[in-house]
Motif scaffolding. Structure first.
Motif, PDB file in Angstrom:
ATOM      1  N   LEU A  62       0.810  -1.203   0.000  1.00 41.96           N
ATOM      2  CA  LEU A  62       0.000   0.000   0.000  1.00 41.96           C
ATOM      3  C   LEU A  62       0.850   1.263   0.000  1.00 41.96           C
ATOM      4  CD1 LEU A  62      -2.569  -1.241   2.636  1.00 41.96           C
ATOM      5  CD2 LEU A  62      -2.781  -1.313   0.155  1.00 41.96           C
ATOM      6  N   ASP A 135      -7.994  -3.796 -10.975  1.00 42.61           N
ATOM      7  CA  ASP A 135      -7.795  -2.376 -11.281  1.00 42.61           C
ATOM      8  C   ASP A 135      -7.712  -2.092 -12.782  1.00 42.61           C
ATOM      9  OD1 ASP A 135      -7.833  -1.631  -8.652  1.00 42.61           O
ATOM     10  OD2 ASP A 135      -5.656  -1.673  -8.399  1.00 42.61           O
ATOM     11  N   LYS A 215      -1.137   5.945  -2.455  1.00 38.54           N
ATOM     12  CA  LYS A 215      -1.805   6.986  -1.666  1.00 38.54           C
ATOM     13  C   LYS A 215      -1.306   6.991  -0.225  1.00 38.54           C
ATOM     14  CE  LYS A 215      -5.885   6.549  -4.611  1.00 38.54           C
ATOM     15  NZ  LYS A 215      -7.323   6.278  -4.687  1.00 38.54           N
ATOM     16  N   ILE A 218      -1.953   3.732   3.741  1.00 34.85           N
ATOM     17  CA  ILE A 218      -3.378   3.758   4.043  1.00 34.85           C
ATOM     18  C   ILE A 218      -3.697   2.911   5.261  1.00 34.85           C
ATOM     19  CG2 ILE A 218      -3.885   1.831   2.509  1.00 34.85           C
ATOM     20  CD1 ILE A 218      -6.083   4.933   3.168  1.00 34.85           C
ATOM     21  N   GLN A 262     -14.903   5.371   3.949  1.00 36.22           N
ATOM     22  CA  GLN A 262     -14.205   4.219   3.376  1.00 36.22           C
ATOM     23  C   GLN A 262     -13.919   3.156   4.431  1.00 36.22           C
ATOM     24  OE1 GLN A 262     -10.926   6.442   1.747  1.00 36.22           O
ATOM     25  NE2 GLN A 262     -11.739   6.367  -0.340  1.00 36.22           N
ATOM     26  N   SER A 585     -11.682   2.419  -3.352  1.00 37.29           N
ATOM     27  CA  SER A 585     -10.655   2.399  -4.393  1.00 37.29           C
ATOM     28  C   SER A 585      -9.246   2.282  -3.837  1.00 37.29           C
ATOM     29  CB  SER A 585     -10.767   3.669  -5.244  1.00 37.29           C
ATOM     30  OG  SER A 585     -10.607   4.826  -4.421  1.00 37.29           O
ATOM     31  N   ASN A 586      -8.998   2.839  -2.662  1.00 40.79           N
ATOM     32  CA  ASN A 586      -7.646   2.814  -2.097  1.00 40.79           C
ATOM     33  C   ASN A 586      -7.442   1.691  -1.087  1.00 40.79           C
ATOM     34  OD1 ASN A 586      -9.384   3.922  -0.246  1.00 40.79           O
ATOM     35  ND2 ASN A 586      -7.911   5.403   0.551  1.00 40.79           N
TER      36      ASN A 586
END
Length: 691
Positions: A62, A135, A215, A218, A262, A585-586
């Motif tokens: 991640l 993805d 990102k 996470i 999320q 999405s993340n």
């Protein structure tokens, strides 16, 4: 975006480009699974070891690009397999060239290092590959994504099938520099080569992949947000503070509302995962307990002979058959009938089918138990008598009744509770004391000279892996050598040698004369061949059956394999797709790793339940596991009933639209809020003036 700019010819080119990138991913998965299952078949501990790494390594995925994670850890994976192959080379430390390593610690150390690197590699890439493949599709390509996960699972089982068939053949070859032995270096080396191919294939398609930008960490954000929400809720536990809709809402003072939303989605799915390990508890036993069950069965299918560990190939064969049938026939047919067969309903059905598979396994086990020999209990011992003398013997062994035994004949096993016995013969009159051992079987051999009778120890269990235990007893006055065709090694005196199924030609020689005889073996038997004192160097060697060969056919396992595979198709394939579709999405890899973590927990439940239950009968243990899964299935169906499916993309879009509000509208809202605050202040001042 993709590795380079796309041609702007519209949807058709985009679909074609997507298919090309998916091709590289599924071929990579096929090669990697061939490599993994080829290694796992020879390293049982690898199955449990790498599961923990599913929980550790996905956090790394991640923080950097998933594609780079797959590449970096695939390199680690390949290095680990090469180290494992090197550790299996006995000649590495065999200075005296006797076929046995002189420094076993070197081989053990290399093997442990290889296992660690393999576990690190497979644990790190496994959650990423499936999420990375998902993805490659846009949000509206739900059907194409569903097909991808089916094909992805087909590749897993295609690699497993070929690996299960090929690696036992490679292992059965003989190789070595100084001594010829089973070729474990080749059996480890071929999977290592396939892992290198897998890495090359994935890198070759790197320019065509859709690569989501990393990102940040996470997972750390998720943990910090949850921790803050719990701490904040505890500090405001007094009734004077208004309640909030969700406990995670207590984090909105510090964290973005989108992140909180999320995490809510992830937590709802992870809650559903709680009962799932029980499915894997049963499923993973097909590679352990079911294989052990197969070792007590007959694997002859006409001219085709299956070894016990090859029976597992039924699973990937059925997978390759059932996945397209389910995807293209069964599910569409159910939909046309108007039944809403949601993913969670499919998973419930899959769990029930797995439970029924173990009921089937229990029924097969009951039939096997009826054919197994009765071995001595913890307070008993058993003794067989073989008469190799020239005449009949009358034998007395209290407390057994006296019996007569003809020349070159063997008795059945006699059971004794007293370990000290006296054996008396009548021709000539002889008495001799012997000591037995509890839980052991022995054979008392009466040679041509009864005064020299002696006792040997027999095996007290079915030979492993369906092999046959064979030994020779020499009744001649001179020494002889025994060997069999295809192997120059000598049979040690009175010791069992384990031979696989098939026909074997044995040769007996005293250096001057020799004779040969053949014997076709089945599965799981034990035999003692008697060389009589009257041997005429012709085929007159006598055979005594210590343990009967397997008689229950392996074909009876097919129903349980069909049920567990059907359950796997509707449970596992659906679960992968469900985990991806319900994840933000993340956080795709987070839920994929959470899914794989249920597999790890399932492995440990097997050990815990088996240890606590300690059931004496295997069929009873099968029924226990089936009952537990049925109970869990009912609980899961209730949980699934109250689950509401969400569209993560739509929820995220709602928060994005709020954040992208026009500046004028934001300014207008700000002015309105300021006016409202001003009126509130004036109202409060007026109230104070009146007081």
């Amino acid at each position: 975006e993709r590795g380079h700019s796309l041609p702007e010819q519209g949807w058709d080119n985009f679909t074609k480009w997507t298919l090309i990138s998916i091709f590289f991913i599924v071929v990579n998965e096929f090669c990697e699974r061939f490599s993994y299952y080829g290694m796992r078949g020879k390293c049982v501990c690898l199955n449990h070891y790498n599961k923990w790494c599913y929980c550790i390594c996905y956090n790394l995925a991640l923080n950097i690009f998933p594609s780079r994670t797959i590449i970096y850890l695939s390199i680690v994976y390949a290095i680990g397999q090469i180290v494992m192959a090197v550790s299996a080379i006995n000649d590495l430390t065999d200075a005296d060239r006797d076929g046995t390593p002189d420094n076993m610690s070197v081989h053990v150390g290399l093997a442990m290092l290889g296992l660690f690197l393999i576990a690190l590699g497979t644990g790190g890439i496994k959650p990423c590959v499936s999420a990375f493949g998902g993805d490659q599709f846009d949000d509206h390509q739900t059907r194409q994504r569903s097909t991808f996960f089916s094909v992805f699972y087909l590749c897993i089982n295609g690699g497993s099938l070929l690996s299960t068939l090929i690696t036992p053949i490679l292992r059965g070859q003989e190789c070595g520099i100084h001594t010829q032995q089973k070729c474990y270096p080749l059996a480890f080396g071929v999977p290592a080569a396939l892992m290198v191919v897998s890495l090359i294939v994935f890198i070759a398609g790197s320019g065509m992949y859709i690569k989501a930008k990393p990102k940040g960490n996470i997972m750390m954000d998720v943990c910090n947000c949850i921790g803050f929400a719990i701490n904040n809720r505890f500090r405001h536990r007094s009734s004077k503070y208004p309640k909030r809709e969700h406990w995670l809402d207590w984090a909105d003072e510090k964290y973005d509302k989108l992140l909180i939303a999320q995490i809510k989605m992830v937590c709802r799915v992870l809650f559903l995962y709680i009962p799932l390990p029980m499915f894997w508890t049963l499923f993973d036993q097909k590679g352990s307990r079911w294989t052990l069950q197969a070792t007590t069965m007959d694997g002859t299918f006409g001219s085709l002979v299956l070894q016990p560990d090859q029976m597992q190939t039924v699973n990937p064969i059925l997978i390759l058959t059932l996945v397209p049938i389910m995807d293209r026939v069964v599910y569409p047919l159910i939909k046309k009938c108007g039944f809403n067969f949601t993913p969670l309903k499919r998973m419930t059905v899959g769990m029930f089918l797995a439970a029924m598979a173990f009921v089937s396994a229990a029924l097969v086990q009951i039939q096997i138990d009826e054919t197994l020999p009765v071995f001595p209990s913890a307070s008993e011992s058993q003794l067989k008598i073989v008469n190799m003398a020239s005449g009949q013997m009358n034998i007395t062994i209290p407390p057994q009744q006296p019996f007569a035994l003809g020349s070159e004949q063997a008795s059945d096993y006699l059971t004794f509770s007293n370990m000290n016995i006296m054996v008396s013969l009548n021709n000539p009159p002889i008495s001799k004391n012997f000591s037995l051992t509890v839980k052991k079987r022995n054979t008392l051999i009466i040679p041509a000279d009864p005064n020299t009778m002696y006792m040997t120890q027999d095996i007290t269990s079915k030979p492993e892996q369906g092999s046959n235990a064979v030994r020779f007893v020499n009744g001649l006055s001179s020494e002889v050598n025994m060997s069999y065709a295809g192997n120059d090694k000598q049979f040690p005196a009175l010791e069992y040698v384990y031979l696989p199924q098939g026909e074997r030609i044995f040769t007996i020689t005293n250096g001057i004369q020799s004779c040969s005889f053949s014997r076709k073996f089945g599965f799981g038997g034990a035999y003692t061949f008697l060389i009589p004192s009257t041997l005429l160097w012709t085929e007159n060697v006598l055979e005594v059956e210590d343990i009967k060969p397997n008689t229950v056919h392996m074909a009876l396992q097919i129903p349980q394999y069909f049920l567990i595979t059907a359950g796997e198709v509707v449970f596992s394939v659906t679960g992968l797709e469900f985990s991806y579709s319900q994840a933000p999405s993340n956080m795709k890899a987070v839920l994929q790793a959470g899914w794989l973590f249920t597999v790890a927990v399932g492995n440990f439940i097997v050990l815990i339940v088996a240890e606590l239950a300690k059931l004496p009968q295997q069929w009873a243990e099968y029924v226990l596991f089936a009952s537990l899964l049925v109970a869990v299935c009912i609980i899961f169906s209730i949980m699934a009933y109250f689950y509401t499916y969400v569209d993560p993309a739509e929820i995220e879009a709602q928060f994005t639209r709020k954040d992208e509000m026009e500046p004028e509208e934001k300014e207008k809202n700000t002015i309105e809020l300021e006016e409202k605050d001003l009126k509130q202040d004036q109202k409060e001042k007026l109230g104070k003036t009146k007081m």
